[in-house]
Scaffold this motif. Structure first.
Motif, PDB file in Angstrom:
ATOM      1  N   GLY A 238       3.135  -5.585   0.711  1.00 61.03           N
ATOM      2  CA  GLY A 238       2.943  -5.377  -0.714  1.00 61.03           C
ATOM      3  C   GLY A 238       1.782  -4.471  -1.091  1.00 61.03           C
ATOM      4  N   LEU A 239       1.357  -3.593  -0.176  1.00 60.39           N
ATOM      5  CA  LEU A 239       0.276  -2.662  -0.467  1.00 60.39           C
ATOM      6  C   LEU A 239       0.817  -1.232  -0.522  1.00 60.39           C
ATOM      7  CD1 LEU A 239      -2.592  -4.137   1.746  1.00 60.39           C
ATOM      8  CD2 LEU A 239      -2.223  -4.427  -0.714  1.00 60.39           C
ATOM      9  N   ARG A 240       0.023  -0.335  -1.092  1.00 57.64           N
ATOM     10  CA  ARG A 240       0.467   1.033  -1.305  1.00 57.64           C
ATOM     11  C   ARG A 240      -0.049   1.975  -0.224  1.00 57.64           C
ATOM     12  NH1 ARG A 240      -0.789   3.626  -6.968  1.00 57.64           N
ATOM     13  NH2 ARG A 240       0.159   5.338  -5.802  1.00 57.64           N
ATOM     14  N   VAL A 241       0.754   2.975   0.073  1.00 57.74           N
ATOM     15  CA  VAL A 241       0.283   4.144   0.805  1.00 57.74           C
ATOM     16  C   VAL A 241      -0.105   5.175  -0.245  1.00 57.74           C
ATOM     17  CG1 VAL A 241       0.879   6.011   2.384  1.00 57.74           C
ATOM     18  CG2 VAL A 241       1.776   3.706   2.783  1.00 57.74           C
ATOM     19  N   ARG A 242      -1.355   5.584  -0.236  1.00 63.44           N
ATOM     20  CA  ARG A 242      -1.833   6.585  -1.185  1.00 63.44           C
ATOM     21  C   ARG A 242      -2.149   7.883  -0.447  1.00 63.44           C
ATOM     22  NH1 ARG A 242      -4.034   4.679  -6.179  1.00 63.44           N
ATOM     23  NH2 ARG A 242      -5.445   6.460  -6.138  1.00 63.44           N
ATOM     24  N   LEU A 243      -1.880   9.000  -1.077  1.00 64.54           N
ATOM     25  CA  LEU A 243      -2.229  10.292  -0.511  1.00 64.54           C
ATOM     26  C   LEU A 243      -3.534  10.792  -1.108  1.00 64.54           C
ATOM     27  CD1 LEU A 243       1.121  12.304  -0.290  1.00 64.54           C
ATOM     28  CD2 LEU A 243       0.177  10.593   1.271  1.00 64.54           C
TER      29      LEU A 243
END
Length: 378
Positions: A238-243
């Motif tokens: 439930g976590l995001r991959v951020r660029l």
């Protein structure tokens, strides 16, 4: 009626293409110097796996030592004591005594991913709680670590960034940049702008305790590519991959057409196994399918097929604008290879079905072997 429907579909393809270009252009307009973000400026370990000696290695690896960041250390990981890059790394470490840096040699064959097996010893040595795994062929600006760290935000589990190609030589070098830049980077940043970010192995910035809580490096070695495994892990928990706001550069130089084909085919097989639904839509990537739909609309309306050239002109004008505005290679030769790239995309997609797995730097991506064999660096 059919001609109208096809015209609407062709227009939709063009609109989506333009939207992806606009999303990237907006990032260029809002880019600012990195400032401390949610996690401040913690100590970071820069983990750089190496394998073989490439033409730009002296330049790209030297940038490991020129980071304008308060506290970091560098760990280079090589699998073989006979790797020809080792003398260069030892020279660079000696040349920059002000930076805490080490070379670790050996391979822990505990997963089916040779890159993970290579960095295993570095990850489980005395690293910081924050680890940035960075490929050897990436050219790091002085604010690289600052930008990566500042990109960590709420609900983030991983920060990543694709590479963009610079300094191409010859047809194949320009073709490589066409894949890396106007196609892959554009689409990946568009996905991130829409909150659907996914990882790319050139840059992977982790919180080590978080990864260990969910299985450690072994989890990242479950699939043929660590970036696909990392993306799945983040989505599962439930976590995001951020660029990062913008990508970082990779010098390309001269390539052979076979190298470009094989690299794209390798990545295509990774996407097929890791993201089958996305892979199923890949024939729609590029201008070939939209162009064929436009031709169908023109034929159905009794119009000249030559009008499709105007449609394709609009398509490539948007990408050429992006290339120039972003500072990517954008001479007439760089633009001229874009149709060739788009013709290759469906051919690569079809070829992907001929076999499973792939070869990477002499390694067949298959099942893991057993115990580690470690060689201490001098």
């Amino acid at each position: 009626m059919i001609a109208l429907l096809l015209a609407l579909v062709a227009t939709g393809f063009l609109a989506v293409h333009y939207a992806s270009v606009v999303l990237f252009l907006r990032r260029l307009e809002t880019d600012r110097p990195a400032a401390p973000g949610l996690i401040g400026t913690p100590r970071v370990t820069l983990l750089r796996p190496v394998c073989g000696l490439d033409p730009f290695d002296a330049e790209t690896l030297r940038t490991s030592f020129t980071q304008d960041y308060p506290e970091y250390d560098v760990i280079f990981c090589a699998a073989s004591p006979d790797d020809p890059v080792l003398p260069l790394i030892r020279h660079l470490i000696a040349e920059h005594p002000q930076v805490s840096a080490r070379l670790l040699v050996g391979e822990a064959r505990v997963t089916r991913n040779p890159k993970i097996n290579n960095v295993w010893k570095g990850w489980y040595s005395d690293t910081a709680e924050w680890v940035c795994m960075t490929d050897a062929n990436l050219l790091l600006p002085p604010d690289y670590l600052s930008r990566v760290v500042a990109s960590w935000g709420p609900a983030t589990g991983l920060v990543s960034s694709p590479a963009v190609g610079i300094r191409p030589q010859g047809l194949a070098g320009r073709l490589e940049c066409a894949f890396l830049n106007g196609n892959q980077a554009r689409l990946q940043f568009a996905a991130d702008s829409l909150g659907k970010g996914y990882a790319q192995g050139k840059t992977l910035f982790f919180n080590k305790p978080l990864i260990e809580r969910f299985g450690g490096l072994a989890v990242l070695g479950r699939e043929l590519a660590e970036d696909a495994a990392a993306t799945h892990l983040m989505r599962d928990i439930g976590l995001r991959v951020r660029l990062t706001p913008l990508p970082f550069a990779q010098p390309v130089g001269r390539r052979r057409l076979s190298q470009v084909w094989n690299r794209q085919l390798r990545w295509s097989r990774i996407r097929r196994d890791g993201f089958p639904q996305l892979f199923g839509a890949e024939p729609a990537n590029g201008s070939v399918l939209p162009g064929l739909v436009c031709l169908g609309a023109l034929a159905g309306a009794g119009l000249s097929p030559a009008l499709v050239l105007g449609y394709l002109g609009l398509w490539y004008a948007a990408e050429a604008r992006l290339m120039r505005r972003a500072g990517w290679p954008s001479g007439w030769q760089d633009i001229a290879v874009l149709p060739l790239r788009d013709l290759m995309i469906p051919a690569i997609w079809a070829t992907t079905f001929l076999r499973r797995g792939f070869d990477w730097r002499g390694n067949t991506m298959g099942d893991a072997a057993a115990a580690p064999t470690l060689h201490p660096a001098e």
